[in-house]
Design an enzyme around this catalytic site. Structure first.
Site, PDB file in Angstrom:
ATOM      1  N   GLY A 190      19.447  72.852  64.665  1.00  0.00           N
ATOM      2  CA  GLY A 190      18.324  72.111  65.519  1.00  0.00           C
ATOM      3  C   GLY A 190      17.290  71.884  65.101  1.00  0.00           C
ATOM      4  N   GLU A 191      16.707  71.969  65.863  1.00  0.00           N
ATOM      5  CA  GLU A 191      15.251  70.797  64.883  1.00  0.00           C
ATOM      6  C   GLU A 191      15.160  69.515  64.443  1.00  0.00           C
ATOM      7  OE1 GLU A 191      13.595  73.792  62.735  1.00  0.00           O
ATOM      8  OE2 GLU A 191      13.340  75.844  64.043  1.00  0.00           O
ATOM      9  N   GLY A 192      16.177  68.908  64.039  1.00  0.00           N
ATOM     10  CA  GLY A 192      16.271  68.176  63.659  1.00  0.00           C
ATOM     11  C   GLY A 192      16.478  68.078  61.766  1.00  0.00           C
TER      12      GLY A 192
END
Length: 569
Positions: A534-536
């Site tokens: 996640g997080e980008g």
């Protein structure tokens, strides 16, 4: 009408001055008289004006500004730093006169009307004097440039250079002179650094958030945004396919990169499309009440702790973003713990985490809409700031539980098919998590986009859905990360089906629900690296591919232009 012309024609001028043409004393006095006529708190007139003509003094100021400029450039992401390097940001030596506008917060004594408890009102009043000066200068045909590269150390050095008393602060350092011509639009807009926000974005009716120009009926930001989303351009896509076939390479030899180039042209509505940089990652952060059911072994406090890590630059998303020259901002749309204000944090909290989706709705419908509109606003602001590509990021312990429920509700998949191990849960926790998701989906009675978000959350999914909608309304590509972005994109597709035309799937998450979401949306991820952070992070790794596709379409010669024989000619 002359006043309106001066207002709309006013420019922050940095280039095109005529340094050898002096500003006449009587003209400068008229301009200063206009500044001095400004309204002020308690009629205290807290301003003073230091007129600086001496070349030596201005040279020392220019040296000071240059050091400040270097420090600012070093703080920028690479793509922004490259754009900044091309900008002229001051004209200290290019104008015959500089005017420093100062503010004295003590003027008028202790009992100045309107300043009680608010000493900053003196500086606010002085800003009105700066505005008057600027408009009067424009009416006199003079250009004005505002020099803003002074941190606290720089301001102290400037004050010493000008002999300012310790209690007097600098509000504005202005460069004043005659110009060759006034640009049709602000220089920063012309250079692509930023865009002007439309007036309708900035006018609220009765209550903040209810936007409407005078004489119009207030419309929700969500409805307004959805109404602005149209299909990507089929004409630009066809033009891109034709150009790709005529480029100096075998037809189809770039594989899926060619499909990506066509998509970018369709999004932009032109061929070739602009290279999508700078890019900005918005990490939407929120907590989840379902965490109480034991669906994640990580404590809920980790959400706030990771937000702090993002803001300190210590997370994987920060590392990847630095490598790629992208900006990272964090949107607190629903973190349970209080967060201190720091640069890079956008405080947009709708509520302190969702309710437990396993026992009832995670959000009210109004909260779901508010969170979606937070995402729309963030997209608008990042695009207005000059970003040409938006990247989705997320943070929230237990958010893959809510994502799985959203994916099941939209695609019709079972919880067993859509629920994954998230942060690495064991078999027993996975079974519990799957049961929680299935029970929540079975309770769902309505299925429009806001109902889905209200039922399951999370606040970060709602924000990301709005982020997609906001990008689509502005015809800006949005690069999707993993399963949470996929779930949010599904919701966006329910709210506005054409919004998916503006999405590019960055990578294929190891979470099983992500494949279901991408298949439902008809998106084929660019990378498959087995990631599930996640997080980008996965989307960022795909960023060079996206930018390369646009650059190739713009820069690679065609057979006829290069004089290269085409085997099919």
């Amino acid at each position: 009408m002359s006043l309106y012309e001066a207002v709309h024609g006013r420019r922050d001028v940095r280039a095109g001055f005529l340094p050898d043409l002096p500003v006449a004393d009587d003209v400068l006095v008229r301009v200063l008289e206009a500044a001095h006529a400004a309204p002020s708190v308690g009629f205290s007139q807290p301003w003073d004006f230091v007129v600086v003509r001496d070349r030596g003094t201005r040279a020392r100021v220019a040296e000071l500004v240059a050091r400040q400029r270097e420090a600012f450039a070093a703080s920028l992401p690479r793509a922004r730093a490259e754009a900044f390097a091309a900008l002229k940001v001051e004209a200290v030596l290019d104008t015959p006169v500089n005017v420093v506008v100062t503010s004295d917060p003590t003027r008028g004594g202790r009992h100045t009307l309107g300043r009680h408890g608010r000493p900053e009102m003196a500086a606010h009043s002085t800003a009105a004097a700066v505005q008057n000066l600027w408009l009067a200068a424009r009416a006199e045909g003079l250009g004005v440039g505002w020099v803003s590269f002074f941190d606290d150390d720089g301001l102290r050095a400037l004050a010493e250079l000008l002999g300012l008393p310790g209690h007097v602060e600098v509000v504005a350092y202005l460069c004043v002179g005659h110009v060759r011509e006034f640009a049709a639009e602000p220089e920063l807009a012309r250079a692509g650094w930023a865009r002007r926000r439309p007036l309708r974005w900035a006018v609220h009716s009765e209550r903040y958030g209810d936007r409407a120009l005078p004489g119009e009926v207030a419309m929700s930001l969500l409805d307004e945004t959805v109404a602005e989303i149209t299909p990507a351009s089929a004409e630009a896509a066809a033009e891109a396919r034709d150009r790709l076939d005529r480029m100096t390479k075998p037809r189809g030899s770039l594989g899926r990169v060619e499909d990506l180039a066509v998509r970018l042209a369709a999004i932009a509505g032109q061929c070739p499309p602009p290279v999508p940089e700078p890019a900005a990652v918005a990490v939407f952060a929120g907590d989840h009440g379902v965490h109480a059911q034991g669906v994640s072994p990580w404590p809920q406090e980790v959400t706030a702790q990771m937000v702090g890590n993002f803001l300190a630059g210590g997370a994987v998303v920060n590392s990847f973003a630095r490598q790629l020259g992208a900006e990272v901002c964090v949107v607190d749309v629903g973190v349970a713990a209080p967060l201190d204000p720091v640069p890079g944090l956008l405080p947009r909290r709708v509520r302190a985490g969702t309710a437990d989706l396993s026992v009832g709705p995670a959000l009210s419908r109004a909260e779901a809409q508010q969170a979606v509109e937070v995402g729309i606003e963030v997209a608008r602001d990042l695009v207005a700031a000059g970003n040409r590509l938006l990247v989705t990021g997320d943070m929230g312990i237990a958010n893959t539980t809510a994502a799985a429920a959203l994916i099941c509700a939209v695609t019709g998949a079972s919880a067993a098919e859509a629920t994954g191990r998230g942060t690495g849960i064991d078999d027993a926790t996975l079974a519990l998590k799957t049961d929680v998701v299935q029970a929540a989906v079975d309770r769902l009675t309505r299925e429009d986009g806001l109902d889905l978000l209200a039922a399951f959350g999370g606040l970060e999914h709602a924000g990301l859905a709005g982020f997609v909608l906001g990008a689509a309304a502005l015809r800006v590509p949005v690069l999707l990360d993993g399963v949470n972005a996929g779930a949010a994109a599904l919701v966006a597709s329910v709210l506005a089906p054409d919004a998916i035309d503006y999405c590019v799937a960055g990578h294929r998450s190891a979470e099983p629900g992500h494949a279901l979401a991408m298949a439902h949306l008809g998106l084929d991820p660019l990378l498959d690296l087995g990631m599930r952070l996640g997080e980008g992070t996965g989307a960022l790794l795909a960023l060079p591919v996206v930018q390369g596709a646009a650059r190739a379409l713009a820069e690679v010669a065609t057979f006829d232009a290069a004089g290269v024989a085409d085997k099919d000619a």
